[in-house]
Design an enzyme around this catalytic site. Structure first.
Site, PDB file in Angstrom:
ATOM      1  N   THR A  19       0.830  -1.209   0.000  1.00  0.00           N
ATOM      2  CA  THR A  19       0.000   0.000   0.000  1.00  0.00           C
ATOM      3  C   THR A  19       0.865   1.261   0.000  1.00  0.00           C
ATOM      4  O   THR A  19       0.772   2.109  -0.888  1.00  0.00           O
ATOM      5  CB  THR A  19      -0.926  -0.011   1.234  1.00  0.00           C
ATOM      6  OG1 THR A  19      -1.668  -1.225   1.200  1.00  0.00           O
ATOM      7  CG2 THR A  19      -1.873   1.168   1.241  1.00  0.00           C
TER       8      THR A  19
ATOM      9  N   LYS B 210       6.935   2.219  12.778  1.00  0.00           N
ATOM     10  CA  LYS B 210       6.832   2.742  14.159  1.00  0.00           C
ATOM     11  C   LYS B 210       7.078   1.669  15.208  1.00  0.00           C
ATOM     12  O   LYS B 210       7.696   1.923  16.233  1.00  0.00           O
ATOM     13  CB  LYS B 210       5.464   3.379  14.349  1.00  0.00           C
ATOM     14  CG  LYS B 210       4.282   2.449  14.124  1.00  0.00           C
ATOM     15  CD  LYS B 210       3.327   2.963  13.080  1.00  0.00           C
ATOM     16  CE  LYS B 210       2.497   1.813  12.532  1.00  0.00           C
ATOM     17  NZ  LYS B 210       1.429   2.177  11.674  1.00  0.00           N
TER      18      LYS B 210
ATOM     19  N   VAL C 235       5.036   8.311  12.274  1.00  0.00           N
ATOM     20  CA  VAL C 235       4.038   8.872  13.199  1.00  0.00           C
ATOM     21  C   VAL C 235       3.113   9.815  12.446  1.00  0.00           C
ATOM     22  O   VAL C 235       3.568  10.749  11.778  1.00  0.00           O
ATOM     23  CB  VAL C 235       4.722   9.651  14.351  1.00  0.00           C
ATOM     24  CG1 VAL C 235       3.667  10.240  15.296  1.00  0.00           C
ATOM     25  CG2 VAL C 235       5.684   8.769  15.129  1.00  0.00           C
TER      26      VAL C 235
ATOM     27  N   GLY D 116      -8.679   0.224   4.486  1.00  0.00           N
ATOM     28  CA  GLY D 116      -7.218   0.117   4.509  1.00  0.00           C
ATOM     29  C   GLY D 116      -6.540   0.952   5.593  1.00  0.00           C
ATOM     30  O   GLY D 116      -5.343   1.202   5.534  1.00  0.00           O
TER      31      GLY D 116
ATOM     32  N   ASP E 246      -0.630   0.575  18.659  1.00  0.00           N
ATOM     33  CA  ASP E 246      -0.161   1.417  17.548  1.00  0.00           C
ATOM     34  C   ASP E 246       0.035   2.861  18.036  1.00  0.00           C
ATOM     35  O   ASP E 246       1.041   3.509  17.721  1.00  0.00           O
ATOM     36  CB  ASP E 246      -1.179   1.350  16.396  1.00  0.00           C
ATOM     37  CG  ASP E 246      -0.783   2.240  15.234  1.00  0.00           C
ATOM     38  OD1 ASP E 246       0.153   1.886  14.514  1.00  0.00           O
ATOM     39  OD2 ASP E 246      -1.398   3.313  15.072  1.00  0.00           O
TER      40      ASP E 246
ATOM     41  N   LYS F  49       3.609   5.237  18.438  1.00  0.00           N
ATOM     42  CA  LYS F  49       3.766   6.594  17.899  1.00  0.00           C
ATOM     43  C   LYS F  49       4.005   7.610  19.012  1.00  0.00           C
ATOM     44  O   LYS F  49       4.874   8.488  18.898  1.00  0.00           O
ATOM     45  CB  LYS F  49       2.530   6.969  17.086  1.00  0.00           C
ATOM     46  CG  LYS F  49       2.330   6.087  15.853  1.00  0.00           C
ATOM     47  CD  LYS F  49       0.936   6.269  15.273  1.00  0.00           C
ATOM     48  CE  LYS F  49       0.710   5.390  14.055  1.00  0.00           C
ATOM     49  NZ  LYS F  49      -0.698   5.381  13.627  1.00  0.00           N
TER      50      LYS F  49
ATOM     51  N   GLY G  43      -2.832   5.657   5.346  1.00  0.00           N
ATOM     52  CA  GLY G  43      -3.208   5.514   3.931  1.00  0.00           C
ATOM     53  C   GLY G  43      -2.020   5.733   3.015  1.00  0.00           C
ATOM     54  O   GLY G  43      -1.001   6.318   3.387  1.00  0.00           O
TER      55      GLY G  43
HETATM   56  N1  HSE Z   1      -3.334   1.566  11.591  1.00  0.00           N
HETATM   57  C1  HSE Z   1      -2.797   2.889  11.625  1.00  0.00           C
HETATM   58  C2  HSE Z   1      -3.922   3.866  11.912  1.00  0.00           C
HETATM   59  C3  HSE Z   1      -2.135   3.191  10.313  1.00  0.00           C
HETATM   60  O1  HSE Z   1      -5.103   3.452  11.897  1.00  0.00           O
HETATM   61  O2  HSE Z   1      -3.658   5.018  12.186  1.00  0.00           O
HETATM   62  C4  HSE Z   1      -1.187   4.322  10.340  1.00  0.00           C
HETATM   63  O3  HSE Z   1      -0.128   4.137  11.215  1.00  0.00           O
END
Ligand code: HSE
Length: 439
Positions: free
Chosen positions: A13, A105, A132, A187, A201, A205, A309
C-alpha cells in the site's frame, strides 16, 4: 547534476504510493532540491501481489539483499513493517553506511536506541517522518521547528482506525464491530487490528514523539496504555450530555526536571479520554490525526492531517527522500540529528502517580442508599464528585449511574473502583475514563 539512486523494500500500500507519487512529482522535487532522484529498484514479497498503484515489473525483484547491497543504490526505504526481518534489513543498510528511510513505528519503538546507535556508528542517518501520524510532518516539527523549545505538553490523536470508529459511534450511533470492519475495508487498520484498538499502535507513535521531545528513549512497557474496546454507545451518549467527546488520546506531559541537570520526569500514556467539545481536538474526526504541541516559547501549536493511507504516508516518505538526498549531496548528516539522548536519562511517571479527572459509569440497583454507599467510598479516598447523572428508573431496577470526579491520583481511583465493584448494588464492572481539559 548530483544524482541519488534509491532502493525500496516493500511495494504494498505505502510502497506503491511512494512509487506513484515520486513519478508524478519527481520534476517538482528535483527542481526544488537541485538534484536528480531515481527510485530504480523495488524489492517485493511477490511480483503479482495486488497493489493500489502499479509498479513496473522492470524495477521489481523479490530479493531484498540484492537491493540493499547494490553498490549503485545510495538510499534504502524500508516499508515492509514488522520487527524482525525489517530490523535486519535496516541494520544491513546502515552497516553499509547507507541512509535508511522507514515508516516502521513498531520497530523504532522497540529498537530505536540500537538503530540510531548503528546509524551514528556507521556515519549515516535514519529518517522516520512516516512513522508517526502519516502525512503530518510532526517529526520534523519537533526536531527542527521546536528545537528552541522545552516541550511541556503533547497530546495526540494518532490512530486513524480508532478515531474513525469513535467518530462514527458518536455521530451515527453505530456499534463498534461493524465500524471496525469498515475501517479495515478502507485500509486504515493494521494487518492485526488489535494493535489499533488495543492502543499499541498509538503507544508506538506516542512513545516515539515522547522520546524525541524529551531526549530519552521511552522503553516498551513504560507507558500506560488502554485501548477503546471498553467504550460503549452509552458512554458516547453520556459524554455528549456532559459536553464531552471521547477520543483515544496520547498524553505526554513534562512533570518535573529538564532544568539544571535534574532528571526529567514525564507522563507518557495512551487512553480513551473525555475532552471538552469546545476544544479543537474534539473536532478531529474520522481517519484524521492531530497533534497538539505546547512549547515553553511558542505556546500551543496544532498539526492536523491524514494519519494513515497510501497517499498521506507517501508524502512523509517523500519528505525524508528530500532530506536524505540533500544530506548526501551536502554531506550535512546530523544537521539536526534524528535523535539525541540528553542526559541524565529521564523517567516515565507510573500511572498510579498521575493525577487526573474521571468519568465513571456504573450499573447500579436503583434503591435508596446506593449513591451514599458509592460516594462514601470516594470520599474516604479523598476523591470529590463534580456531577452526577442518573436516568430515572424504577425502584429495584438496574440503571446507569454516571459520576464525574475531581482531580485525584490514579492509585486512589483504582482503590475506589475495586471497592465500588464489590458492592452488591453494583451490577457490572465499572467503566472509568479519564477527563482531559488541556490546562
Ligand atoms: N493503523 C494505523 C492507523 C495506520 O489506523 O492510524 C497508520 O499508522
Amino acid at each position: 547534476m548530483f544524482q541519488v539512486n534509491i532502493g525500496m523494500i516493500g511495494g504494498g500500500t505505502v510502497g506503491s504510493g511512494v512509487f506513484h507519487h515520486l513519478q508524478n512529482n519527481r520534476a517538482l522535487l528535483q527542481s526544488r532540491l537541485g538534484l536528480k532522484i531515481s527510485l530504480s529498484r523495488v524489492a517485493v514479497k511477490a511480483l503479482d501481489e495486488p497493489r493500489p498503484y502499479p509498479i513496473p515489473r522492470s524495477v521489481m525483484s523479490t530479493d531484498w539483499t540484492a537491493v540493499v547491497n547494490d553498490p549503485g543504490i545510495q538510499v534504502i526505504i524500508e516499508l515492509v513493517g514488522g520487527t524482525t526481518l525489517a530490523r535486519t534489513m535496516i541494520l544491513t543498510a546502515l552497516r553499509l553506511g547507507k541512509p535508511v528511510i522507514t515508516a516502521n513505528k513498531a520497530l523504532l519503538f522497540e529498537h530505536g536506541p540500537e538503530l540510531f546507535a548503528a546509524a551514528r556508528q556507521f556515519g549515516t542517518n535514519l529518517y522516520y517522518e512516516a512513522s508517526v501520524a502519516g502525512g503530518i510532518p510532526i517529526i520534523k516539527a519537533l526536531r527542527e521547528g521546536f528545537v528552541g523549545n522545552r516541550i511541556t505538553h503533547l497530546y495526540g490523536i494518532v490512530n486513524g482506525t480508532c478515531n474513525y470508529i469513535l467518530t462514527r459511534m458518536k455521530l451515527e450511533g453505530l456499534d463498534f464491530a461493524p465500524t471496525l470492519k469498515e475501517a479495515q475495508r478502507l485500509g486504515y487498520a493494521e494487518a492485526d487490528p488489535s494493535l489499533d484498538i488495543g492502543g499499541s499502535d498509538s503507544e508506538h507513535k506516542i512513545g516515539i514523539l515522547a522520546s524525541l521531545a524529551h531526549g530519552f528513549w521511552v522503553a516498551p512497557g513504560e507507558m500506560h496504555v488502554e485501548g477503546i474496546r471498553s467504550i460503549g454507545r452509552a458512554d458516547m451518549e453520556f459524554a455528549a450530555k456532559l459536553g464531552y467527546t471521547i477520543k483515544l488520546l496520547g498524553v505526554v506531559k513534562l512533570v518535573s526536571g529538564d532544568k539544571g541537570g535534574k532528571r526529567t520526569v514525564i507522563q507518557a500514556s495512551v487512553y480513551p479520554a473525555l475532552i471538552p467539545n469546545a476544544h479543537v481536538l474534539a473536532s478531529v474526526n474520522y481517519v484524521y490525526n492531530a497533534v497538539l504541541v505546547r512549547g515553553d516559547v511558542v505556546g500551543d501549536t496544532l498539526f492536523y492531517g491524514r494519519g494513515a493511507g497510501k497517499d498521506a504516508t507517501a508524502s512523509a516518505v517523500l519528505s525524508d527522500i528530500a532530506d536524505a538526498a540533500l544530506d548526501l549531496k551536502h554531506g550535512s548528516r546530523g544537521r539536526i540529528p534524528p535523535f539525541v539522548a540528553r542526559g541524565p536519562a529521564g523517567r516515565v511517571l507510573p500511572i498510579r502517580e498521575v493525577v487526573s479527572r474521571y468519568y465513571l459509569r456504573l450499573d447500579v440497583v436503583d434503591k435508596p442508599g446506593t449513591l451514599a454507599k458509592i460516594s462514601s467510598i470516594l470520599a474516604a479516598l479523598r476523591i470529590g464528585i463534580s456531577s452526577v447523572i442518573q436516568p430515572e428508573g424504577h425502584e429495584g431496577e438496574s440503571v446507569p449511574l454516571i459520576l464525574m470526579c475531581h482531580d485525584a491520583p490514579n492509585a486512589a481511583m483504582e482503590a475506589a473502583l475495586a471497592k465500588i465493584g464489590r458492592l452488591p448494588v453494583v451490577k457490572s464492572t465499572p467503566v472509568m475514563l479519564r477527563v482531559e481539559d488541556f490546562g
